[in-house]
Design a protein around this motif. Structure first.
Motif, PDB file in Angstrom:
ATOM      1  N   LEU B  15       0.845  -1.210   0.000  1.00  0.00           N
ATOM      2  CA  LEU B  15       0.000   0.000   0.000  1.00  0.00           C
ATOM      3  C   LEU B  15       0.874   1.251   0.000  1.00  0.00           C
ATOM      4  CD1 LEU B  15      -2.855  -0.717   2.606  1.00  0.00           C
ATOM      5  CD2 LEU B  15      -3.170  -0.193   0.173  1.00  0.00           C
ATOM      6  N   THR B  65      -7.074   3.278   7.544  1.00  0.00           N
ATOM      7  CA  THR B  65      -7.508   2.007   6.990  1.00  0.00           C
ATOM      8  C   THR B  65      -6.736   0.892   7.700  1.00  0.00           C
ATOM      9  OG1 THR B  65      -7.905   0.837   4.903  1.00  0.00           O
ATOM     10  CG2 THR B  65      -5.811   2.010   5.076  1.00  0.00           C
ATOM     11  N   GLU B  67      -4.716  -3.219   7.083  1.00  0.00           N
ATOM     12  CA  GLU B  67      -4.196  -4.201   6.141  1.00  0.00           C
ATOM     13  C   GLU B  67      -4.255  -5.577   6.759  1.00  0.00           C
ATOM     14  OE1 GLU B  67      -1.054  -5.586   8.049  1.00  0.00           O
ATOM     15  OE2 GLU B  67      -0.055  -5.225   6.119  1.00  0.00           O
ATOM     16  N   VAL B 187     -13.707  -3.106  -5.549  1.00  0.00           N
ATOM     17  CA  VAL B 187     -13.383  -1.877  -4.817  1.00  0.00           C
ATOM     18  C   VAL B 187     -14.534  -0.897  -4.982  1.00  0.00           C
ATOM     19  CG1 VAL B 187     -12.048  -1.045  -6.828  1.00  0.00           C
ATOM     20  CG2 VAL B 187     -11.652  -0.026  -4.566  1.00  0.00           C
ATOM     21  N   SER B 189     -15.566   3.208  -4.093  1.00  0.00           N
ATOM     22  CA  SER B 189     -14.958   4.486  -3.713  1.00  0.00           C
ATOM     23  C   SER B 189     -15.886   5.279  -2.802  1.00  0.00           C
ATOM     24  CB  SER B 189     -14.648   5.305  -4.965  1.00  0.00           C
ATOM     25  OG  SER B 189     -15.852   5.816  -5.515  1.00  0.00           O
ATOM     26  N   GLY B 242     -13.270   0.975  -0.186  1.00  0.00           N
ATOM     27  CA  GLY B 242     -11.967   0.316  -0.221  1.00  0.00           C
ATOM     28  C   GLY B 242     -12.061  -0.991  -0.978  1.00  0.00           C
ATOM     29  N   VAL B 243     -10.984  -1.777  -0.883  1.00  0.00           N
ATOM     30  CA  VAL B 243     -10.931  -3.075  -1.565  1.00  0.00           C
ATOM     31  C   VAL B 243     -11.496  -4.162  -0.650  1.00  0.00           C
ATOM     32  CG1 VAL B 243      -9.344  -4.911  -2.330  1.00  0.00           C
ATOM     33  CG2 VAL B 243      -9.035  -2.574  -3.166  1.00  0.00           C
ATOM     34  N   ARG B 263     -10.127  -6.039   2.980  1.00  0.00           N
ATOM     35  CA  ARG B 263      -8.802  -5.417   2.802  1.00  0.00           C
ATOM     36  C   ARG B 263      -8.233  -5.876   1.467  1.00  0.00           C
ATOM     37  NH1 ARG B 263      -5.872  -9.946   3.144  1.00  0.00           N
ATOM     38  NH2 ARG B 263      -6.422 -11.530   4.680  1.00  0.00           N
ATOM     39  N   VAL B 264      -7.086  -5.290   1.084  1.00  0.00           N
ATOM     40  CA  VAL B 264      -6.343  -5.816  -0.054  1.00  0.00           C
ATOM     41  C   VAL B 264      -5.975  -7.260   0.263  1.00  0.00           C
ATOM     42  CG1 VAL B 264      -5.467  -3.615  -0.925  1.00  0.00           C
ATOM     43  CG2 VAL B 264      -4.225  -4.785   0.905  1.00  0.00           C
ATOM     44  N   GLN B 279      -4.608  -3.306  -7.050  1.00  0.00           N
ATOM     45  CA  GLN B 279      -5.552  -3.270  -5.933  1.00  0.00           C
ATOM     46  C   GLN B 279      -5.081  -2.292  -4.858  1.00  0.00           C
ATOM     47  OE1 GLN B 279      -5.907  -6.725  -3.408  1.00  0.00           O
ATOM     48  NE2 GLN B 279      -3.717  -7.195  -3.431  1.00  0.00           N
ATOM     49  N   HIS B 283      -7.295   0.788  -3.693  1.00  0.00           N
ATOM     50  CA  HIS B 283      -7.728   0.924  -2.303  1.00  0.00           C
ATOM     51  C   HIS B 283      -7.463   2.356  -1.826  1.00  0.00           C
ATOM     52  CE1 HIS B 283      -8.840  -0.389   1.707  1.00  0.00           C
ATOM     53  NE2 HIS B 283      -7.759   0.197   2.180  1.00  0.00           N
TER      54      HIS B 283
END
Lengths: 359, 359
Positions: B15, B65, B67, B187, B189, B242-243, B263-264, B279, B283
């Motif tokens: 990220l 965010t 991870e 994803v 937005s 987000g993803v 999350r990613v 991704q 994100h």
């Protein structure tokens, strides 16, 4: 592997960001207060010719390179006494002197513009007798982004041009009408593998690169092959390791080599998204003894420099296939603050994306 | 923009590296001594539930965010009192509980495997009467990378399985024969735009993802459309930003949603080179209010995790179209040390590249 880099500008920043995934760490030597590369490694803040700083860079690096071609050649030679330095220091000497550069091209059979050396006004007038008018008078050293050159269209322009350029060795070049400016970016590894990126078309304004199109549209295959041959000749002649850029003019009579940059180059930024392997990663692969990555284009790309003022990020990213790279610099007229690469599958889509870009 | 990230592992690292070109800066909160994300920003070293550390993260961030999906939901809620937190904290609560997760899928009309909750051995035996054998007994909470689950093939397996899983609320699931595992990465937005990456085929061993193929080969268009529909339903239901990744089983009867990761996701790493926009970048675009980038695949990709030991870097990079991402971790059995993405223009070239890869 620990990479030492002379220079900490945006090219160093993008080298660092490209090297992090490969596990490389970076130390940048740069005299500036704020340094775009600082986000990608440690910074030694010192002039490029500070012996103690150079020694510190050598101590903290396994391999040393540069991202700024006006690094003093003696600094690179000092580093080369204790560390692997790539590209070879002599590439700096050649590229820093426009006369030497043209002589090197010519010696390798690479066509260059008609030119002659001159020391002063009288010498310039003599040179113009063989070169003809219009012509371009340039300082032999320290020229980049359009600095250190003046166009003369009449004999009366000579004196003011020389006054503006200052008391320095000069080169007088024929003013050649050209169709467009191209560049070839090539890379040679420590294993002597060579790979060339597709030839790029470049658009300058006020001596600064504004836009590159990759691959260069409608380029005759014979010209592309010639450009690649020229790059190979220079790489092999210098026993070069790393990325090299050569700027060329496409004229009615074929290509003329204008200058070389012994480093990653603004006209290669599109390769981050537009090629299989970016010029930054390939420079690092080359200097660290790793195999090169493929240089083929993925579709077509346009790279647009963000100069002087920063457009709205959301508007930039709304363009189809847009990829934004900011350099962390304070806006200032004429300053390269970042670039946008638009990638598309074909030229029609690319043209549409360029229209949507607010730059 | 200053991005705060709960977790400082490889997902945080990627990220951060994706956000640097956009001008974002990062602060990671992570309890570990060594943190792969440290190269991409500042690190606050503290447990995920340390109130002072959470407040410090809020102070130094504009948007927060994570991870790592086992971040405590109350930590995310605390941060959300003073800062924009994306995805929404409740996505953590849902994804951390396998029962809640399946109930959420079912409520949205997304097919899931037959399942029942159980508190103890007696409850598990009762659940098995409706679910049947073989079955999988899982703890409701804290499961990832194959942890917290046991397959039972006979009633006699129940007691040892429950002993191994410890005293925790359980979920009993039918053991479903499936053709393959898939995942959908999507994803959404802050502007409520949604974009889906092509569906991915995943190969696990010992509960750890080994390899992903993107796009999933020979996937029926109706199944791809269904997977995308499921992702959209979850994103909209949670007002998600987000993803999001959803793991699915492809069975003779269609797709079954297995679990989600808010999350990613490892099965989206191929997107760094294999999709127009990664991704990680998407994100960041999503949570920072920027427009999303295109999620289309560029050719075909295979992502191979480097687990436990690190192969020779030069051999990895010699494979055609290879892109290596190392996480800066000390090798340890079962540990994800990095990944390689192979990108090619077609499946034949990709198969050849996979054969050349020493993993």
């Amino acid at each position: 592997m620990r990479i030492g880099v002379l220079g900490g500008g945006q090219l160093g920043r993008m080298l660092g960001l490209a090297g992090r995934p490969l596990g490389f760490t970076f130390t940048f030597l740069d005299p500036a207060d704020e340094c775009p590369a600082a986000i990608a490694g440690d910074v030694i803040r010192a002039p490029f010719d500070d012996p103690a700083a150079l020694d510190r860079l050598a101590e903290t690096s396994d391999v040393i390179t540069w991202e700024f071609e006006n690094v003093p050649e003696p600094s690179a030679m000092r580093l080369a006494e204790s560390r692997a330095v790539h590209p070879p220091s002599r590439a700096l000497g050649v590229s820093q002197n426009r006369l030497l550069e043209k002589q090197s091209f010519a010696r390798l059979g690479i066509p260059v513009v008609r030119h002659a050396a001159a020391k002063d006004e009288a010498g310039t007038r003599r040179a113009l007798e063989t070169i003809g008018l219009p012509a371009v008078i340039k300082t032999q050293r320290m020229g980049y982004d359009g600095r250190g050159q003046r166009v003369v269209r009449a004999v009366a322009d000579v004196a003011p041009a020389i006054a503006a350029l200052g008391d320095a060795p000069l080169i007088v070049e024929a003013f050649v009408p050209f169709r467009r400016e191209l560049s070839v970016i090539a890379v040679r590894s420590r294993r002597a593998e060579i790979a060339c990126y597709p030839i790029v078309e470049n658009h300058h304004a006020d001596g600064i690169l504004r836009r590159s199109l990759a691959p260069a549209p409608d380029l005759a295959p014979a010209l592309a092959a010639a450009a690649e041959r020229y790059a190979r000749a220079v790489l092999e002649d210098l026993d070069y390791v790393g990325v090299l850029a050569i700027e060329l003019f496409e004229t009615d009579g074929g290509l003329l080599a204008n200058e070389m940059a012994p480093r990653v180059h603004n006209s290669g930024h599109w390769s981050i998204e537009g090629a299989e392997t970016s010029q930054f990663e390939n420079h690092l692969r080359a200097i660290s003894g790793l195999p090169l990555g493929a240089t083929a284009a993925r579709g077509v790309s346009a790279m647009v420099n963000l100069i002087g003022t920063m457009p709205d990020l959301a508007l930039l990213l709304a363009a189809p296939g847009a990829h934004v790279h900011l350099y962390g610099k304070t806006p200032r007229p004429g300053r390269k603050l970042g670039h946008v690469t638009l990638r598309a599958d074909d030229r029609t889509a690319l043209a549409r994306a360029l229209e949507a870009l607010p730059v």
